[in-house]
Motif scaffolding. Structure first.
Motif, PDB file in Angstrom:
ATOM      1  N   UNK A  47       0.816  -1.212   0.000  1.00 41.19           N
ATOM      2  CA  UNK A  47       0.000   0.000   0.000  1.00 41.19           C
ATOM      3  C   UNK A  47       0.852   1.265   0.000  1.00 41.19           C
ATOM      4  N   UNK A  48       2.058   1.187   0.560  1.00 44.34           N
ATOM      5  CA  UNK A  48       2.937   2.366   0.581  1.00 44.34           C
ATOM      6  C   UNK A  48       3.215   2.899  -0.820  1.00 44.34           C
ATOM      7  N   UNK A  49       3.139   2.038  -1.830  1.00 44.92           N
ATOM      8  CA  UNK A  49       3.401   2.453  -3.206  1.00 44.92           C
ATOM      9  C   UNK A  49       2.133   2.889  -3.942  1.00 44.92           C
ATOM     10  N   UNK A  50       1.039   3.014  -3.233  1.00 45.46           N
ATOM     11  CA  UNK A  50      -0.234   3.368  -3.861  1.00 45.46           C
ATOM     12  C   UNK A  50      -0.504   4.864  -3.763  1.00 45.46           C
ATOM     13  N   UNK A  51      -0.999   5.420  -4.842  1.00 49.77           N
ATOM     14  CA  UNK A  51      -1.508   6.781  -4.825  1.00 49.77           C
ATOM     15  C   UNK A  51      -3.008   6.768  -4.546  1.00 49.77           C
ATOM     16  N   UNK A  52      -3.694   5.735  -5.026  1.00 54.02           N
ATOM     17  CA  UNK A  52      -5.149   5.704  -4.966  1.00 54.02           C
ATOM     18  C   UNK A  52      -5.698   5.421  -3.574  1.00 54.02           C
ATOM     19  N   UNK A  53      -5.099   4.507  -2.831  1.00 57.90           N
ATOM     20  CA  UNK A  53      -5.641   4.166  -1.505  1.00 57.90           C
ATOM     21  C   UNK A  53      -5.660   5.397  -0.591  1.00 57.90           C
ATOM     22  N   UNK A  54      -4.555   6.138  -0.446  1.00 60.63           N
ATOM     23  CA  UNK A  54      -4.632   7.342   0.393  1.00 60.63           C
ATOM     24  C   UNK A  54      -5.634   8.374  -0.148  1.00 60.63           C
ATOM     25  N   UNK A  55      -5.723   8.494  -1.468  1.00 58.41           N
ATOM     26  CA  UNK A  55      -6.683   9.430  -2.060  1.00 58.41           C
ATOM     27  C   UNK A  55      -8.109   9.023  -1.701  1.00 58.41           C
ATOM     28  N   UNK A  56      -8.412   7.725  -1.821  1.00 53.76           N
ATOM     29  CA  UNK A  56      -9.756   7.241  -1.484  1.00 53.76           C
ATOM     30  C   UNK A  56     -10.058   7.435   0.006  1.00 53.76           C
TER      31      UNK A  56
ATOM     32  N   UNK B 239     -15.099   4.852   8.455  1.00 56.50           N
ATOM     33  CA  UNK B 239     -13.790   4.494   7.938  1.00 56.50           C
ATOM     34  C   UNK B 239     -13.085   3.522   8.870  1.00 56.50           C
ATOM     35  N   UNK B 240     -12.507   2.480   8.292  1.00 52.34           N
ATOM     36  CA  UNK B 240     -11.682   1.519   9.031  1.00 52.34           C
ATOM     37  C   UNK B 240     -10.670   0.932   8.059  1.00 52.34           C
ATOM     38  N   UNK B 241      -9.681   0.259   8.598  1.00 51.78           N
ATOM     39  CA  UNK B 241      -8.662  -0.395   7.773  1.00 51.78           C
ATOM     40  C   UNK B 241      -8.557  -1.858   8.147  1.00 51.78           C
TER      41      UNK B 241
ATOM     42  N   UNK C 216      -1.229   8.208  10.118  1.00 53.21           N
ATOM     43  CA  UNK C 216      -2.427   9.008   9.876  1.00 53.21           C
ATOM     44  C   UNK C 216      -3.720   8.195   9.972  1.00 53.21           C
ATOM     45  N   UNK C 217      -3.614   6.863  10.058  1.00 52.76           N
ATOM     46  CA  UNK C 217      -4.805   6.018  10.187  1.00 52.76           C
ATOM     47  C   UNK C 217      -5.018   5.476  11.601  1.00 52.76           C
ATOM     48  N   UNK C 218      -4.092   5.714  12.499  1.00 50.31           N
ATOM     49  CA  UNK C 218      -4.193   5.160  13.848  1.00 50.31           C
ATOM     50  C   UNK C 218      -5.445   5.664  14.571  1.00 50.31           C
ATOM     51  N   UNK C 219      -5.914   6.856  14.239  1.00 53.51           N
ATOM     52  CA  UNK C 219      -7.099   7.381  14.928  1.00 53.51           C
ATOM     53  C   UNK C 219      -8.379   6.653  14.528  1.00 53.51           C
ATOM     54  N   UNK C 220      -8.358   5.912  13.411  1.00 49.41           N
ATOM     55  CA  UNK C 220      -9.518   5.143  12.961  1.00 49.41           C
ATOM     56  C   UNK C 220      -9.342   3.686  13.373  1.00 49.41           C
ATOM     57  N   UNK C 221     -10.446   2.945  13.490  1.00 49.74           N
ATOM     58  CA  UNK C 221     -10.329   1.521  13.850  1.00 49.74           C
ATOM     59  C   UNK C 221      -9.577   0.736  12.763  1.00 49.74           C
ATOM     60  N   UNK C 222      -8.839  -0.259  13.196  1.00 44.74           N
ATOM     61  CA  UNK C 222      -8.168  -1.139  12.239  1.00 44.74           C
ATOM     62  C   UNK C 222      -8.401  -2.590  12.639  1.00 44.74           C
ATOM     63  N   UNK C 223      -8.546  -3.410  11.618  1.00 40.33           N
ATOM     64  CA  UNK C 223      -8.852  -4.824  11.783  1.00 40.33           C
ATOM     65  C   UNK C 223      -7.654  -5.638  11.327  1.00 40.33           C
TER      66      UNK C 223
END
Length: 160
Positions: free
Chosen positions: A69-78, A89-91, A102-109
């Motif tokens: 995912x680090x090489x993605x432009x689209x995932x962070x944009x989405x 929003x979750x990951x 930047x995603x730690x504030x959202x739930x992650x699975x």
């Protein structure tokens, strides 16, 4: 609007995204997954507009996060578009990837059991939104569901 999950992922994670999609569908959620979308032959601004239109039809976004995912432009944009639209929003973090800061504030699975909790909390939050709308609080209903979903999901997952 019933729960519909936009699954964001890098092309290399399509198999993982498809498995997540199948699990969510089997548990009663509706999903948008680009792997089965013939319209994705578009490029540039047309593709961005198309993706935004698909996100408009969804109530939440689940981002598949992997080392690729680090090489993605689209995932962070989405993720940015989903945040702007106040989508739940979750990951789903896989392949030994770390949760981006930047995603730690959202739930992650991380597991299938976490996906089951996600399904339960998604349905519960949507019922809350529908109840608030029926009681005449249309304007605040989605925002209240948004906050409730994230708070409840994080608590159910044991995340601060």
């Amino acid at each position: 609007m019933p729960v519909k999950v936009f699954i964001s992922h890098k092309k290399e994670d399509a198999e993982q995204a498809s498995a997540i999609s199948a699990h969510l569908i089997a548990n009663g959620l509706t999903v948008y997954l680009d792997v089965i979308d013939a319209q994705l032959g578009k490029s540039g601004p047309d593709l961005a507009d198309y993706i935004r239109s698909q996100m408009d039809k969804c109530t939440q976004l689940l981002a598949v996060i992997s080392p690729q995912t680090q090489a993605s432009w689209w995932v962070p944009w989405e993720i940015g578009v989903a945040t702007e639209k106040e989508r739940f929003l979750a990951s789903f973090v896989s392949g030994g990837a770390a949760v981006p800061e930047y995603l730690v504030k959202w739930p992650y699975l991380r597991t299938r059991a976490d996906l089951d909790i996600y399904v339960r909390e998604s349905k519960r939050a949507e019922l809350l939104v529908e109840d608030r709308i029926q009681k005449g609080y249309r304007t605040a209903a989605r925002a209240q569901g948004f906050r409730s979903f994230h708070t409840s999901l994080k608590a159910s997952l044991g995340q601060p």
